[in-house]
Design a protein around this motif. Sequence first.
Motif, short mmCIF file in Angstrom:
data_model
loop_
_atom_site.label_atom_id
_atom_site.label_comp_id
_atom_site.label_asym_id
_atom_site.label_seq_id
_atom_site.Cartn_x
_atom_site.Cartn_y
_atom_site.Cartn_z
N CYS A 244 0.96 -1.07 0.24
CA CYS A 244 0.20 -0.04 -0.01
C CYS A 244 0.94 1.35 0.08
CB CYS A 244 -0.90 -0.11 1.19
SG CYS A 244 -2.13 -1.41 1.06
N PHE A 245 2.19 1.27 0.63
CA PHE A 245 2.96 2.32 0.78
C PHE A 245 3.48 2.63 -0.83
CE2 PHE A 245 2.22 1.10 4.93
CZ PHE A 245 1.89 2.32 5.72
N LYS A 246 3.67 1.72 -1.63
CA LYS A 246 4.12 2.22 -3.02
C LYS A 246 3.14 2.14 -4.20
CE LYS A 246 7.71 -1.43 -1.88
NZ LYS A 246 8.00 -2.88 -2.19
N LEU A 247 1.62 2.31 -3.50
CA LEU A 247 0.44 2.55 -4.57
C LEU A 247 0.45 4.13 -4.71
CD1 LEU A 247 -2.10 0.07 -3.91
CD2 LEU A 247 -0.88 -0.03 -6.05
N PRO A 248 0.39 4.37 -6.02
CA PRO A 248 -0.33 5.83 -6.09
C PRO A 248 -1.65 6.06 -5.46
CG PRO A 248 0.53 5.11 -8.17
CD PRO A 248 0.43 3.72 -7.22
N MET A 249 -2.25 7.00 -5.53
CA MET A 249 -3.49 7.45 -4.70
C MET A 249 -4.56 6.70 -5.98
SD MET A 249 -4.01 8.90 -1.76
CE MET A 249 -5.69 9.77 -1.93
N HIS A 263 -4.89 -10.83 -1.66
CA HIS A 263 -5.49 -9.41 -1.59
C HIS A 263 -5.43 -8.31 -2.71
CE1 HIS A 263 -5.12 -10.05 3.03
NE2 HIS A 263 -4.01 -10.99 2.30
N LEU A 264 -6.34 -7.57 -2.95
CA LEU A 264 -6.01 -6.55 -3.79
C LEU A 264 -6.31 -5.15 -3.06
CD1 LEU A 264 -8.42 -7.75 -6.63
CD2 LEU A 264 -6.07 -7.52 -6.55
N PHE A 265 -5.55 -4.03 -3.06
CA PHE A 265 -5.53 -2.81 -2.18
C PHE A 265 -5.77 -1.87 -3.20
CE2 PHE A 265 -2.55 -5.84 0.09
CZ PHE A 265 -3.02 -5.80 1.47
N LYS A 266 -6.30 -0.89 -2.43
CA LYS A 266 -6.38 0.56 -2.97
C LYS A 266 -6.38 1.60 -2.00
CE LYS A 266 -9.92 3.44 -5.58
NZ LYS A 266 -11.41 3.61 -5.96
N VAL A 267 -5.57 2.48 -2.32
CA VAL A 267 -5.14 3.45 -1.43
C VAL A 267 -5.93 4.62 -1.44
CG1 VAL A 267 -3.47 5.14 -0.61
CG2 VAL A 267 -2.55 2.81 -1.09
#
Length: 323
Positions: A244-249, A263-267
């Motif tokens: 999550c800390f590497k993902l763009p908004m 898992h799939l994450f969205k920041v």
Amino acid sequence: RTREVTRAAVLALLAAAAVGLPACRCGGKPARDGKAGPRPVAVVNGEPVAAEALQRELARARASGIEGPGGEDAVLRRRLLDDAVDRVLLLQAARERSITVGQDQVERALLRVRAEYPGTHFDDLLAQERLSEAELRGRLRDQLTLEKLFGDEVFPAVQVSDAEVERYYTEHAQEFEQGEQVRASQIVTRTKEEAQKLLAELRRRPQAFADVARRASIAPEARSGGDLGWFGRDSGMPEVFQACFKLPMNAVSEVTPSPYGFHLFKVTGRRPALRRGFAEVQGQIRDRLLREKRAQAQEAYLAALRSRARITVDDQALAAVAP
């Protein structure tokens, strides 16, 4: 100044030495067969501590899994006796200062205890601890009396200055540093294939992440659209959430495996690293320092009582105590 008698407090009461129960006199009390009963294990300023009371406390301690070093009872017996002696000394000090609590205070405390154990759980607790309601009332009275003793005689002299609070903030800066945080949502599936299928859908419609989470995620936060709230790098499973800390908004991550699934994450939000300001934490620091100072003051007060007391321990009677 008097803390409420809550679930934690009642458990402490049940574990406390039952020094308020009837105690044997120096020569022991006559038994039904005419023989003398157990001698007191100690005498504190002329007041005996009953072997039977210590025996019950030893049994309760062992039933709770508390043991002395190496499973030996000798150290545990001595520790329980020290607690009993301390309690006698404090109650004696309260009597000397005419410190008492009203029956209405005891009844309110009992009602708070009952509220912690609704239905039949309260009676079950008393049965498990082999306590009558009258004995519990006695312990509550003693506890409230000791709290009033400390509140009247010890705590008024304990103060925390502004300078001490500021010094603590300066000397413990690392405690108030908050690392970078993100707010993210997740979708968890049982198989990699499921996750990849959902990822393809979200590549086309990333704004539908919350709806897809409600529909397809097996994680408990699915009902809230997969929202995990705010967390730092060391939260949960760092090796998983690190993505999550590497993902763009508002971008959707690649499929990330874990022992719980895929898992799939969205920041959805970011907070930079910061240091909490003094105004924000000064109350918290003051409370902490006050608790520490009060604990030290209690120990000093008790040490002073012990230094003036006449305490004799019957080592033979103490060694004979068994649960």
